[in-house]
Write an enzyme that holds these catalytic residues in place. Structure first.
Site, PDB file in Angstrom:
ATOM      1  N   GLN A  32       8.107  -4.879  -2.867  1.00  0.00           N
ATOM      2  CA  GLN A  32       7.369  -4.852  -4.119  1.00  0.00           C
ATOM      3  C   GLN A  32       8.026  -3.857  -5.076  1.00  0.00           C
ATOM      4  O   GLN A  32       8.144  -2.668  -4.757  1.00  0.00           O
ATOM      5  CB  GLN A  32       5.900  -4.460  -3.929  1.00  0.00           C
ATOM      6  N   ARG A  37      -6.367  -2.299   3.997  1.00  0.00           N
ATOM      7  CA  ARG A  37      -6.833  -1.238   4.899  1.00  0.00           C
ATOM      8  C   ARG A  37      -6.868  -1.677   6.362  1.00  0.00           C
ATOM      9  O   ARG A  37      -6.559  -0.890   7.262  1.00  0.00           O
ATOM     10  CB  ARG A  37      -8.215  -0.768   4.446  1.00  0.00           C
ATOM     11  N   MET A  67       0.843  -1.209   0.000  1.00  0.00           N
ATOM     12  CA  MET A  67       0.000   0.000   0.000  1.00  0.00           C
ATOM     13  C   MET A  67       0.871   1.249   0.000  1.00  0.00           C
ATOM     14  O   MET A  67       1.688   1.438   0.902  1.00  0.00           O
ATOM     15  CB  MET A  67      -0.914   0.004   1.237  1.00  0.00           C
ATOM     16  N   THR A  68       0.693   2.096  -0.992  1.00  0.00           N
ATOM     17  CA  THR A  68       1.454   3.335  -1.098  1.00  0.00           C
ATOM     18  C   THR A  68       1.144   4.254   0.075  1.00  0.00           C
ATOM     19  O   THR A  68      -0.012   4.477   0.409  1.00  0.00           O
ATOM     20  CB  THR A  68       1.115   4.047  -2.423  1.00  0.00           C
ATOM     21  N   TYR A 109       0.079  -0.368 -13.242  1.00  0.00           N
ATOM     22  CA  TYR A 109       1.512  -0.093 -13.377  1.00  0.00           C
ATOM     23  C   TYR A 109       2.069  -0.807 -14.610  1.00  0.00           C
ATOM     24  O   TYR A 109       1.335  -1.441 -15.369  1.00  0.00           O
ATOM     25  CB  TYR A 109       2.230  -0.418 -12.068  1.00  0.00           C
TER      26      TYR A 109
END
Length: 371
Positions: free
Chosen positions: A107, A324, A33-34, A189
């Site tokens: 990642q 999340r 998660m960015t 991406y």
């Protein structure tokens, strides 16, 4: 090709699992998660080590997307794995995670067409499979937004360079102490851009047919596995995911061919995102003979304990990734095991640069009544 047979499983989220050389204490994976917690040069901030170490009770941690080379940087203040400063910064993270008893993969996330010259260290125009811009504005420094730029169409030389960059970044990841590398082939991406209809308009060996469309993904897997070993190499894909203007009119033939092509490579796992448009788990799980991590919350409700355990009970995956829920609950496995309430995400600070909404979520023992 070796076929996995779908069936019922006795495993639950708390069943240990062997993943390549790693022994996982549970089957809960923290999804990538960015979070935008890097210096402007791409070196992770010191508090990144605290963030991941806090969540080390996950069976496996997967980092936020890390650009393998500055030409793959999609946003300002995302982390990289190109320089020795990056390696040193990430080594602090892996040492903290391992000291806390955890396991962590890096990642590698090349932006391809995503990005903007004002938000990239080298100021370059992004390059993707074809000159097709991403719709909508992009974030640039100073809290501003700018219109997306038309990317360059990658030449064959560009493609060879990026494959070399993936391999070199993978070697840097192992040097930094990571347990392995996940290639980001999902969520719009670069690898996903080669797979999708609307972002790959090429008519050469890297497009124009199913075999052409999957070629870059297969070669990226081969490059990384050749650099660090297949037992430390993984791939994430999200067939049919429409995020950021992606369009895949018929994902099944493309992703069946991709899975068939890499099934015998001996990868440590395949990370597969399911969605309502294309039931990828049901279609592709029987074609994949290795370990599989399922993500069933993308573009929908956050995955619950019950949803994760159903995936395992149905035999559709070996592990389940949570996004999340891990952001707001560093001790998520403990909370699930105890049936405890979950913390709520601080949405205001998801993409800021400090500890707020990042490393300040309370653990269950310190949480007030009601979570």
């Amino acid at each position: 090709m070796s076929f996995y047979r779908l069936g019922m499983s006795n495993a639950d989220l708390f069943t240990p699992h062997s993943l390549g050389p790693l022994q996982l204490p549970n089957r809960m994976v923290m999804a990538p998660m960015t979070r935008f917690r890097a210096h402007e040069d791409g070196t992770p901030l010191p508090l990144v080590a605290d963030y991941y170490a806090q969540r080390a009770s996950a069976g496996l941690l997967i980092t936020e997307g890390i650009w393998p080379s500055r030409g793959g940087q999609s946003d300002w203040r995302l982390p990289g794995l190109e320089t020795q400063a990056h390696v040193a910064g990430w080594r602090k993270v892996t040492e903290a995670v391992h000291a806390a008893g955890g396991r962590i993969f890096a990642q590698l996330m090349h932006g391809g067409r995503k990005g903007h010259p004002l938000a990239r260290i080298d100021g370059s125009v992004p390059a993707g499979p074809s000159a097709v811009p991403e719709p909508g504005p992009v974030h640039i420094p100073g809290g501003r937004k700018a219109d997306s730029v038309v990317p360059r169409a990658m030449s064959l030389a560009d493609i060879r360079t990026v494959l070399d960059d993936y391999a070199e970044a993978a070697r840097h990841a192992i040097e930094a102490g990571f347990d392995g590398v996940e290639l980001h082939g999902a969520n719009s991406y670069l690898i996903h851009q080669f797979l999708a209809d609307n972002t790959n308009l090429r008519q050469d060996a890297y497009g124009g047919s199913v075999a052409g469309r999957i070629r870059f993904a297969v070669e990226a897997v081969e490059a990384v596995a050749g650099a660090i070993g297949a037992e430390r190499t993984a791939l994430r894909i999200s067939p049919g995911n429409p995020q950021f203007g992606m369009a895949e009119s018929d994902p099944a033939p493309v992703y069946r061919a991709l899975v068939d092509a890499i099934d015998s490579a001996g990868l440590v796992y395949l990370h597969l995102t399911d969605n309502a448009r294309y039931p990828a788990l049901d279609d592709l799980r029987p074609r994949w003979s290795g370990p599989l991590i399922a993500n069933v919350g993308e573009n929908g409700e956050a995955t619950t304990r019950e949803a994760g355990e159903k995936v395992l009970a149905d035999g559709r995956a070996d592990l389940v990734s949570y996004g999340r829920a891990f952001i707001a609950n560093p001790d998520l496995p403990r909370r699930f095991a105890a049936g405890a309430p979950l913390n709520t995400i601080d949405e205001r600070h998801l993409y800021t640069y400090g500890a707020e909404g990042y490393t300040d979520y309370p653990l269950m023992s310190a949480a007030p009544s009601g979570g």
